[in-house]
Design a protein around this motif. Structure first.
Motif, short mmCIF file in Angstrom:
data_model
loop_
_atom_site.label_atom_id
_atom_site.label_comp_id
_atom_site.label_asym_id
_atom_site.label_seq_id
_atom_site.Cartn_x
_atom_site.Cartn_y
_atom_site.Cartn_z
N GLY A 65 -3.26 -1.13 5.82
CA GLY A 65 -3.81 -2.43 5.47
C GLY A 65 -4.51 -3.13 6.61
N LEU A 99 0.81 -1.21 0.00
CA LEU A 99 0.00 0.00 0.00
C LEU A 99 0.84 1.27 0.00
CD1 LEU A 99 -2.74 -0.98 2.62
CD2 LEU A 99 -3.13 -0.54 0.18
N GLN A 116 1.11 3.60 -2.98
CA GLN A 116 -0.14 3.84 -3.70
C GLN A 116 -0.72 5.21 -3.33
OE1 GLN A 116 -1.01 1.70 -5.92
NE2 GLN A 116 0.26 -0.05 -5.32
#
Length: 422
Positions: free
Chosen positions: A261, A206, A209
């Protein structure tokens, strides 16, 4: 490393790039492949895929499911997506981007039927199925290995193959340690995908991103985060709960946790539907209450039908209007008692409409039921409204006739289109 062939379903603890049984390269490999059990299942371009299944001549054509030049795209196939078409895009923009597209009016009854077929196939895998929409659900297959004689990954691959074979559409699957990462995994490899994200790699995956990747972070929130110096999820995930709350309020700590996450939500098959609604976009703008009432009545009938299908009742109504300038107005009212009857829904929505019909040009109208109540609490009648059970019986008779002879068998006068007046 564990591996699974998605074509012949050959599985092995020792990884392979090409299936030793069938030679396929559609192989999934991951060190946690046979240990993970939370899956997100999403049908690929569902409405358009069902239409292509029923009309094979459209297989290589761009297909848009939507209505009218002033409507919006309900769904589109992946060919149309490569031309820039997206769901919820105004039809005129979609046709400008893809002028050779085949446009098909939505057939919701057909999509619901096929969605229920797929849902039943999911529920045969595990009782822990939480529907998210007509074509999307999250599943928890923990503890099912003994039942199926196979780990969840193999069970899901069998399921995907069965849906493709029996229903004629494809699905994409995300397998992970929690719901958030399973959803992101499912979006990683569409269409006809199967992606895996392990718990130990979630935060690292992640980190680079953009913040907009996170479900629930829309354009406005993404802009706010970027203005605060958080353009990537890695940056957002470094915030402590205290700092996140100070910067972004009570939702801040959960936002930062999801950026790493982390997701503690369980798969809940009993998750309650929060609202049920119906709406329509006009071919031409409408400005008067008289013109708006006919489509509002038809939507009340549709909403009543949807409530019945879900075994729910409306304890309140919400009117939605979208102006020609795309500004949205919503107005709500509570009901004296829950109902599933279109005339009661209409009677509650009509004064809301009267207050908004001030000469403004509207391109869309919608009606929603919120809050909801169990259907068995609806239209019981009381001293203030002793006729409610009789109206319920009349509506049931109308629906019975329509089921036998078609929608046009019984039509209320207020539901007939009126000549345009503004």
């Amino acid at each position: 490393m564990p591996a699974l062939c998605r074509d012949c379903l050959h599985a092995a603890e020792d990884g392979f790039a090409r299936c030793p049984s069938c030679g396929s390269r559609r192989v999934v490999t991951h060190e946690d492949l046979f240990a993970l059990s939370v899956a997100h299942v999403d049908c690929d371009a569902f409405y358009a895929s069902v239409e292509k299944r029923d009309r094979p001549e459209l297989l290589t054509r761009p297909v848009i499911v939507g209505g009218g030049k002033r409507g919006v795209v309900a769904a589109c196939c992946y060919i149309a997506r490569t031309r820039g078409v997206r769901s919820a895009m105004p039809m005129f923009k979609a046709l400008s981007a893809c002028p050779d597209a085949v446009v098909i009016k939505p057939d919701m009854a057909k999509y619901v039927t096929e969605g229920r077929r797929i849902r039943a196939m999911m529920e045969a895998l595990t009782p822990l199925v939480q529907p998210l929409s007509i074509d999307e659900a999250v599943l928890d297959l923990s503890g099912t290995q003994a039942l199926h004689g196979a780990p969840p990954a193999l069970v899901l691959a069998r399921f995907a193959a069965a849906v493709e074979r029996e229903v004629g559409v494809t699905v994409s699957i995300g397998l992970a340690a929690n719901r958030l990462m399973a959803k992101l995994a499912a979006e990683r490899d569409k269409p006809r995908g199967f992606a895996v994200i392990g718990a130990d790699e979630a935060a690292a995956w992640l980190a680079p991103q953009p913040v907009s990747l996170l479900p629930g972070v829309g354009p406005a929130m993404a802009k706010r985060l970027q203005a605060a110096g958080f353009s990537t999820l890695g940056q957002l995930g470094t915030l402590s709960p205290r700092d996140a709350a100070a910067r972004f309020g009570e939702d801040g700590p959960a936002l930062a946790a999801r950026a790493r996450g982390e997701d503690s939500r369980r798969v809940d098959p009993s998750r309650e539907t929060k609202s049920v609604s119906a709406e329509t976009t006009f071919e031409t703008d409408m400005t008067t209450q008289a013109a708006l009432e006919a489509p509002l009545w038809r939507l009340c009938e549709k909403l009543a039908r949807r409530l019945k299908d879900k075994d729910l009742a409306a304890a309140g109504v919400t009117l939605k209007l979208k102006t020609a300038a795309f500004a949205i107005r919503t107005r709500a009212a509570r009901l004296a008692q829950p109902t599933t009857l279109p005339d009661v829904l209409f009677a509650a929505a009509r004064p809301l409409l009267a207050r908004e019909a001030d000469g403004t040009a509207f391109r869309l109208i919608g009606i929603g039921a919120q809050p909801l109540a169990p259907a068995d609490q609806a239209d019981r009648g009381d001293l203030a409204d002793p006729e409610a059970p009789k109206r319920a019986a009349r509506w049931a008779a109308v629906e019975s006739l329509r089921a036998r002879f078609g929608e046009g068998a019984v039509v209320r006068g207020r539901g007939l289109p009126k000549p345009p007046r503004g």
